[in-house]
Scaffold this motif. Structure first.
Motif, mmCIF file in Angstrom:
data_model
loop_
_atom_site.group_PDB
_atom_site.id
_atom_site.type_symbol
_atom_site.label_atom_id
_atom_site.label_comp_id
_atom_site.label_asym_id
_atom_site.label_seq_id
_atom_site.Cartn_x
_atom_site.Cartn_y
_atom_site.Cartn_z
ATOM 1 N N ASN A 56 -78.023 -44.882 -52.988
ATOM 2 C CA ASN A 56 -79.406 -45.106 -52.751
ATOM 3 C C ASN A 56 -79.979 -45.546 -54.096
ATOM 4 O O ASN A 56 -80.567 -44.762 -55.018
ATOM 5 C CB ASN A 56 -80.320 -44.044 -52.460
ATOM 6 C CG ASN A 56 -81.713 -44.315 -52.234
ATOM 7 O OD1 ASN A 56 -82.231 -45.156 -52.533
ATOM 8 N ND2 ASN A 56 -82.286 -43.157 -51.789
ATOM 9 N N ASN A 57 -80.063 -46.839 -54.446
ATOM 10 C CA ASN A 57 -80.612 -47.326 -55.801
ATOM 11 C C ASN A 57 -82.094 -47.201 -55.934
ATOM 12 O O ASN A 57 -82.469 -47.214 -57.114
ATOM 13 C CB ASN A 57 -80.360 -48.872 -55.954
ATOM 14 C CG ASN A 57 -78.886 -49.243 -56.004
ATOM 15 O OD1 ASN A 57 -78.015 -48.576 -56.685
ATOM 16 N ND2 ASN A 57 -78.380 -50.002 -55.024
ATOM 17 N N LEU A 58 -82.944 -46.632 -54.990
ATOM 18 C CA LEU A 58 -84.312 -46.564 -55.268
ATOM 19 C C LEU A 58 -84.479 -45.122 -55.451
ATOM 20 O O LEU A 58 -85.727 -44.722 -56.139
ATOM 21 C CB LEU A 58 -84.947 -46.985 -53.815
ATOM 22 C CG LEU A 58 -84.731 -48.291 -53.418
ATOM 23 C CD1 LEU A 58 -85.455 -48.361 -52.017
ATOM 24 C CD2 LEU A 58 -85.526 -49.199 -54.239
ATOM 25 N N LYS A 59 -83.477 -44.028 -55.556
ATOM 26 C CA LYS A 59 -83.913 -42.836 -55.794
ATOM 27 C C LYS A 59 -83.793 -42.764 -57.139
ATOM 28 O O LYS A 59 -83.019 -43.264 -58.036
ATOM 29 C CB LYS A 59 -82.676 -41.816 -55.104
ATOM 30 C CG LYS A 59 -82.797 -40.500 -55.428
ATOM 31 C CD LYS A 59 -81.550 -39.712 -54.808
ATOM 32 C CE LYS A 59 -81.867 -38.175 -54.996
ATOM 33 N NZ LYS A 59 -80.449 -37.433 -54.659
ATOM 34 N N GLN A 60 -84.898 -41.992 -57.651
ATOM 35 C CA GLN A 60 -84.967 -41.736 -59.038
ATOM 36 C C GLN A 60 -84.583 -40.372 -59.473
ATOM 37 O O GLN A 60 -84.469 -39.591 -58.900
ATOM 38 C CB GLN A 60 -86.384 -41.638 -59.581
ATOM 39 C CG GLN A 60 -87.052 -43.032 -59.318
ATOM 40 C CD GLN A 60 -88.663 -42.999 -59.745
ATOM 41 O OE1 GLN A 60 -89.239 -41.890 -59.870
ATOM 42 N NE2 GLN A 60 -89.370 -44.179 -59.917
ATOM 43 N N GLU A 61 -83.884 -40.523 -60.624
ATOM 44 C CA GLU A 61 -82.998 -39.235 -61.109
ATOM 45 C C GLU A 61 -84.165 -38.216 -61.701
ATOM 46 O O GLU A 61 -85.330 -38.617 -62.046
ATOM 47 C CB GLU A 61 -82.457 -39.454 -62.501
ATOM 48 C CG GLU A 61 -81.222 -40.365 -62.174
ATOM 49 C CD GLU A 61 -80.089 -39.819 -61.512
ATOM 50 O OE1 GLU A 61 -79.890 -38.919 -61.668
ATOM 51 O OE2 GLU A 61 -79.491 -40.639 -60.455
ATOM 52 N N ASP A 62 -83.950 -36.919 -61.396
ATOM 53 C CA ASP A 62 -84.719 -36.112 -61.810
ATOM 54 C C ASP A 62 -84.782 -35.395 -63.112
ATOM 55 O O ASP A 62 -83.963 -35.814 -63.914
ATOM 56 C CB ASP A 62 -84.549 -34.464 -60.901
ATOM 57 C CG ASP A 62 -84.975 -34.634 -59.485
ATOM 58 O OD1 ASP A 62 -85.877 -35.622 -59.526
ATOM 59 O OD2 ASP A 62 -84.302 -34.105 -58.857
#
Ligand code: SF4
Length: 62
Positions: A56-62
């Motif tokens: 998932n390239n759209l998921k942002q790291e926390d």
């Protein structure tokens, strides 16, 4: 090791033509070569029975 020029973790992309890479039609698609190698070594069934989540390239790291 030569890999997909687009860096795709799943392939082939929609641009391959007759097994050749979209970015260079003098070379076979990296994923087509993997498929053929697995098939020639009777490993295709084992490979496709393991599901790997797409990245998932759209998921942002926390
Ligand atoms: S044709 Fe295959 S190797 Fe070429 S860019 Fe598409 S997925 Fe990558």
């Amino acid at each position: 090791m030569k890999v997909c020029p687009k860096g795709f973790l799943n392939g082939p992309c929609g641009g391959f033509i007759n097994g050749k890479c979209e970015t260079n039609n003098n070379k076979y698609c990296f994923w087509i070569k993997i498929f053929k190698k697995l098939k020639d070594n009777n490993m295709l069934t084992t490979f496709i029975s393991k599901y790997v989540e797409p990245k998932n390239n759209l998921k942002q790291e926390d």
